[in-house]
Write a protein that holds these residues in place. Structure first.
Motif, PDB file in Angstrom:
ATOM      1  N   SER A 113       0.859  -1.191   0.000  1.00  0.00           N
ATOM      2  CA  SER A 113       0.000   0.000   0.000  1.00  0.00           C
ATOM      3  C   SER A 113       0.891   1.234   0.000  1.00  0.00           C
ATOM      4  O   SER A 113       0.971   1.947   0.990  1.00  0.00           O
ATOM      5  CB  SER A 113      -0.882   0.032   1.251  1.00  0.00           C
ATOM      6  N   GLU A 114       1.553   1.486  -1.107  1.00  0.00           N
ATOM      7  CA  GLU A 114       2.545   2.567  -1.131  1.00  0.00           C
ATOM      8  C   GLU A 114       1.934   3.905  -0.749  1.00  0.00           C
ATOM      9  O   GLU A 114       2.507   4.671   0.030  1.00  0.00           O
ATOM     10  CB  GLU A 114       3.212   2.660  -2.509  1.00  0.00           C
ATOM     11  N   LEU A 115       0.759   4.190  -1.305  1.00  0.00           N
ATOM     12  CA  LEU A 115       0.108   5.464  -0.987  1.00  0.00           C
ATOM     13  C   LEU A 115      -0.192   5.540   0.512  1.00  0.00           C
ATOM     14  O   LEU A 115       0.055   6.550   1.160  1.00  0.00           O
ATOM     15  CB  LEU A 115      -1.196   5.590  -1.788  1.00  0.00           C
ATOM     16  N   GLY A 116      -0.710   4.439   1.036  1.00  0.00           N
ATOM     17  CA  GLY A 116      -1.100   4.409   2.439  1.00  0.00           C
ATOM     18  C   GLY A 116       0.089   4.529   3.384  1.00  0.00           C
ATOM     19  O   GLY A 116       0.082   5.348   4.305  1.00  0.00           O
ATOM     20  N   PHE A 117       1.137   3.741   3.153  1.00  0.00           N
ATOM     21  CA  PHE A 117       2.216   3.773   4.160  1.00  0.00           C
ATOM     22  C   PHE A 117       3.157   4.954   3.981  1.00  0.00           C
ATOM     23  O   PHE A 117       3.742   5.412   4.960  1.00  0.00           O
ATOM     24  CB  PHE A 117       2.932   2.422   4.298  1.00  0.00           C
ATOM     25  N   GLY A 168       1.984   7.896   3.095  1.00  0.00           N
ATOM     26  CA  GLY A 168       1.158   8.904   3.774  1.00  0.00           C
ATOM     27  C   GLY A 168       1.205   8.740   5.280  1.00  0.00           C
ATOM     28  O   GLY A 168       1.264   9.722   6.029  1.00  0.00           O
ATOM     29  N   ALA A 169       1.206   7.495   5.736  1.00  0.00           N
ATOM     30  CA  ALA A 169       1.294   7.251   7.182  1.00  0.00           C
ATOM     31  C   ALA A 169       2.648   7.722   7.712  1.00  0.00           C
ATOM     32  O   ALA A 169       2.748   8.206   8.845  1.00  0.00           O
ATOM     33  CB  ALA A 169       1.082   5.767   7.488  1.00  0.00           C
ATOM     34  N   GLN A 205       0.894  11.446  -2.193  1.00  0.00           N
ATOM     35  CA  GLN A 205       1.236  11.806  -0.815  1.00  0.00           C
ATOM     36  C   GLN A 205       2.561  12.560  -0.743  1.00  0.00           C
ATOM     37  O   GLN A 205       2.725  13.467   0.067  1.00  0.00           O
ATOM     38  CB  GLN A 205       1.280  10.550   0.068  1.00  0.00           C
ATOM     39  N   PRO A 213      -4.426   8.784   4.887  1.00  0.00           N
ATOM     40  CA  PRO A 213      -3.117   8.217   5.268  1.00  0.00           C
ATOM     41  C   PRO A 213      -2.413   9.065   6.330  1.00  0.00           C
ATOM     42  O   PRO A 213      -1.774   8.515   7.231  1.00  0.00           O
ATOM     43  CB  PRO A 213      -2.327   8.215   3.947  1.00  0.00           C
ATOM     44  N   LEU A 214      -2.547  10.375   6.239  1.00  0.00           N
ATOM     45  CA  LEU A 214      -1.938  11.262   7.243  1.00  0.00           C
ATOM     46  C   LEU A 214      -2.490  10.962   8.627  1.00  0.00           C
ATOM     47  O   LEU A 214      -1.745  10.877   9.613  1.00  0.00           O
ATOM     48  CB  LEU A 214      -2.242  12.728   6.933  1.00  0.00           C
ATOM     49  N   THR A 229      -3.809   8.269   9.659  1.00  0.00           N
ATOM     50  CA  THR A 229      -3.318   6.951  10.078  1.00  0.00           C
ATOM     51  C   THR A 229      -1.918   7.084  10.670  1.00  0.00           C
ATOM     52  O   THR A 229      -1.601   6.474  11.691  1.00  0.00           O
ATOM     53  CB  THR A 229      -3.330   6.005   8.854  1.00  0.00           C
ATOM     54  N   GLY A 230      -1.084   7.889  10.030  1.00  0.00           N
ATOM     55  CA  GLY A 230       0.273   8.098  10.534  1.00  0.00           C
ATOM     56  C   GLY A 230       0.299   8.884  11.831  1.00  0.00           C
ATOM     57  O   GLY A 230       1.116   8.604  12.725  1.00  0.00           O
ATOM     58  N   GLU A 268      -6.630   1.731   1.693  1.00  0.00           N
ATOM     59  CA  GLU A 268      -5.299   1.472   2.257  1.00  0.00           C
ATOM     60  C   GLU A 268      -5.229   1.950   3.710  1.00  0.00           C
ATOM     61  O   GLU A 268      -4.644   1.297   4.570  1.00  0.00           O
ATOM     62  CB  GLU A 268      -4.225   2.163   1.405  1.00  0.00           C
ATOM     63  N   SER A 269      -5.837   3.088   3.968  1.00  0.00           N
ATOM     64  CA  SER A 269      -5.759   3.660   5.320  1.00  0.00           C
ATOM     65  C   SER A 269      -6.593   2.859   6.313  1.00  0.00           C
ATOM     66  O   SER A 269      -6.149   2.613   7.442  1.00  0.00           O
ATOM     67  CB  SER A 269      -6.230   5.114   5.306  1.00  0.00           C
ATOM     68  N   LEU A 315      -4.664  -0.309   7.037  1.00  0.00           N
ATOM     69  CA  LEU A 315      -3.499  -0.093   7.914  1.00  0.00           C
ATOM     70  C   LEU A 315      -3.940   0.176   9.350  1.00  0.00           C
ATOM     71  O   LEU A 315      -3.371  -0.367  10.296  1.00  0.00           O
ATOM     72  CB  LEU A 315      -2.662   1.091   7.419  1.00  0.00           C
ATOM     73  N   TRP A 340      -2.970  -2.410  12.276  1.00  0.00           N
ATOM     74  CA  TRP A 340      -2.024  -1.982  13.316  1.00  0.00           C
ATOM     75  C   TRP A 340      -2.744  -1.486  14.577  1.00  0.00           C
ATOM     76  O   TRP A 340      -2.117  -0.968  15.486  1.00  0.00           O
ATOM     77  CB  TRP A 340      -1.114  -0.874  12.766  1.00  0.00           C
TER      78      TRP A 340
END
Lengths: 324, 386
Positions: A60-64, A66-67, A94, B143-144, B146-147, B177-178, B181, B185
């Motif tokens: 999940s490149e976009l997801g991680f 961004g995370a 991202q 995603p942000l 999530t991080g 994806e978010s 994740l 996690w």
């Protein structure tokens, strides 16, 4: 004193040091943990630092990515490993729309102290979808810094200042360099602010970076046998470009070849040439030329792949053309 | 709610019954939430007017009709929680505590704005209230968030991250994806979907094979709630449950707020894609007038109402004065000097960033490494050794 290590070992040591020294640092990416890293850069890390800090991600490149940005905003210092630049296209939104913009768009309220590492480049018969060199794209974006360690010393030393940087830094590691071995001196200093002269010369300046550096140095040896002394400049930092070092090499040698594994049109080589025209035009004794990848999807068959990429012979030919 | 909708078939979005019934809150709290809804409404009405005058430019997305969601939901959060929002975020910024003046000045593009005029309406940021934007890429905030939740978890913080996004974002890969994740996690994210039934002009039925958004979220193994987003009482109660669930489980929760946008998507939208009758039908559920009516009604025992018309008018007067002050502040504001154009592209050296430092577990955190590394080639096990 010095000792011989590989590029892979140097990068691994740099990450090990970062993880050891700063509890805010963690590594996240595909197969960084149990697999030991796609290129074995993080072998053994999972056992040493645990699954919270050596974090295997789904595809999940976009997801991680961004995370990673969010985690950086939240106070950590993530190293996000994207397996290759090819897959980083899935995360481009991202990187470009968040990481690069947040500092300015928030009026200076939020910095993103994130390091993204990725393998780049062709030369291993991996065919079109696994052979991109898109460093030039990333170097187009204000708000991020772009590094290309091409020596053992840089592989060992660029990560620490990248992690200390309060803004996003993208590190491109050319896959053709991973097994390269070299001497790492006992006492070394690596910064991320300037280009470096890798070979001193006076007749022609050859400006390059990343996976093309060893090819360029090989070309310089061939040229030396013919009595042409080439000065080889390793850009190292692709954004912001070190215009002063480029201009100084032009002023010294008056003839220039730019070598870039990216495709010719709109390449980083084109930007380097533009800087030369803007800053050192009157120093030139001949038009600046470049050796880039041919404008074709990188083929699988070895003879075709070789023909598509910059090679020492092509660099030699380009230099000789300047003296014809 | 799964429906097969041929592409050209007319789609009707029938509203739920207008919110009604007693308000189970004490007067102070009820009036606080009413006040916040009014503040958003009056701020945005003024913003639309100023847009017409050319004082505010660019994109301007109004939240009018959806106020019960931000107000009801955000009043269930703690000040230390993080909020990530979209480009339709004036209300979220306001309710979280950003001064209206800073919002208005930002929309004017003045340097007194929250982002020095760099972001405008779509990019409201506030480190003080932990508002991480104002993200105008649909799905970009997930995603942000999530991080941010990952950082909180790894640093042993109890804060959760509330991430607001629209139904349009559900079609983005970032959503899937978010959620994956965050669930994988076990991260403390509260995914808040403001489903106003249209992604710009495309009805949800024309965008989603599965229109029950909770079904999608549930497939990632997280608890879900769906609530009538026009009813502030339900919104708040549901959000309180969701917040408690996140805090207890430390894992993500998904809440769908079923709401409706009364105004155009942005100021450039001619609204060709929906009938005026549909908008009018939903306006009967308008969060402000229905909540006001409920507060004005006498309780079941015939006792005192929580709100009189006089009190309402006083409240509104206060809000209008706040809006007038915000406009005056923005008008009096100044333009950032062009010499500073490049100032915030990178963080100046030595700046302490707004992001808080990691908690020093076992006291191991040290100041950041220098900008250049100087290391011995001997094994580097001792930290801080140069």
């Amino acid at each position: 004193m010095s000792r011989k290590i590989s590029y892979r070992e140097a990068m691994r040591a740099a990450m090990h040091e970062a993880l050891t020294n700063d509890p805010r640092v963690f590594l996240m990416g595909e197969d960084v943990g149990r697999y030991g890293g796609t290129y074995a850069f993080s072998k053994g890390f999972l056992d040493e630092f645990g699954p919270e800090r050596i974090r295997d991600t789904p595809l999940s490149e976009l997801g991680f990515v961004g995370a990673g940005i969010g985690a950086a905003l939240g106070g950590l210092r993530p190293i996000v490993e994207v397996m290759t630049v090819n897959f980083s296209l899935l995360a481009l939104d991202q990187i470009v729309n968040s990481a690069a913009l947040y500092r300015h768009m928030s009026g200076g309220q939020f910095s993103v102290p994130l390091v993204i590492r990725m393998a780049t480049g062709a030369g291993r018969q991996l065919a079109a979808q696994h052979s991109h060199s898109l460093e030039g794209w990333y170097a187009h974006i204000p708000g991020i810094k772009v590094l290309a360690p091409a020596t053992i010393e840089d592989a060992r030393g660029m990560l620490a200042p990248a992690l200390a940087d309060p803004d996003p830094v993208v590190i491109f590691e050319h896959a053709g360099l991973f097994n390269m071995e070299g001497e790492l001196p006992d006492d070394w200093t690596v910064g991320i602010a300037s280009a470096k002269v890798r070979r001193a010369g006076k007749d022609v300046a050859i400006i390059t970076y990343g996976g093309s550096l060893p090819k360029t140095l090989a070309a310089a040896e061939i040229l030396a046998a013919d009595g042409v002394e080439a000065e080889v400049i390793d850009l190292r930092v692709l954004r912001p470009l070190d215009t002063a070092t480029i201009a100084a090499a032009v002023a010294k040698c008056h003839r220039v070849v730019v070598v870039d594994e990216g495709w010719r049109s709109g390449s980083l080589a084109a930007e380097v040439m533009a800087r030369i025209f803007e800053n050192a035009f009157w120093e030139l004794d001949a038009p600046v030329v470049r050796v880039c990848s041919e404008e074709v999807p990188i083929p699988y068959a070895k003879h075709l792949e070789d023909a598509a990429l910059p090679q020492p012979e092509k660099i030699v030919a380009a230099v000789k053309g300047l003296f014809a | 709610m799964t429906r097969k909708t041929p592409v050209n078939q007319k789609i009707e979005h029938r509203p739920p019954p207008p919110p009604a019934g007693p308000v189970p809150w004490d007067k102070d709290f009820a009036l606080q939430l009413l006040l916040d809804m009014l503040r958003i409404r009056r701020l945005e009405e003024k913003a639309a007017e100023l847009y017409g005058e050319g004082k505010i430019r660019g994109f301007l997305h109004l939240y009018i009709g959806e106020e019960a969601v931000a107000v009801g939901a955000l009043h269930a959060l703690a000040p230390e929680d993080n909020v990530v929002a979209t480009y339709r975020e004036h209300g979220h910024a306001l309710v979280r505590g950003m001064p209206m003046q800073a919002i208005m000045a930002e929309m004017y593009g003045k340097q007194e704005g929250c982002a020095r005029g760099h972001g405008g309406s779509m990019h409201l940021f506030d480190a003080a209230t932990r508002l991480y934007g104002g993200n105008a890429i649909v799905g970009g905030g997930l995603p942000l968030a999530t991080g941010l939740a990952l950082a909180a978890k790894l640093q042993g913080e109890t804060r959760l991250t509330a991430c607001f996004f629209g139904d349009g974002a559900v079609a983005e890969g970032a959503f899937h994806e978010s959620l994956n994740l965050a669930a994988l996690w076990k991260l403390p994210v509260l995914f808040c979907c403001e489903n106003n039934l249209y992604g710009m002009g495309t009805a949800i039925e024309r965008a989603e094979a599965q229109t029950d958004l909770c079904v999608k979220a549930a497939s990632y193994g997280m608890p879900t709630f769906a609530v009538d987003g026009m009813d502030i009482v339900d919104v708040h109660a549901t959000m309180q449950k969701a917040v408690a669930k996140v805090r207890k489980s430390a894992g993500p929760v998904f809440v769908e707020f079923r709401t409706y946008r009364f105004r155009a998507h942005s100021m450039f939208d001619a609204e060709l894609y929906r009938d005026k009758a549909e908008v009018a039908a939903w306006q009967k559920c308008g969060p402000l007038h229905t909540f006001t009516a409920r507060l004005k009604a006498k309780d079941a025992k015939g006792g005192k109402a929580k709100l009189t018309e006089k009190e309402f008018l006083e409240l509104d007067k206060r809000v209008q004065a706040e809006v007038a002050e915000a406009v005056a502040f923005a008008e009096a504001g100044s333009w950032e000097p062009v010499e500073d154009l490049l100032k915030d592209v990178h963080t100046p050296e030595g700046t302490v960033t707004a992001a808080p430092q990691a908690s020093t577990k076992a006291g191991r955190a040290k100041s950041p490494a220098p900008r250049s590394g100087r290391r011995s080639s001997k094994p580097t096990s001792a930290r801080g050794r140069r």
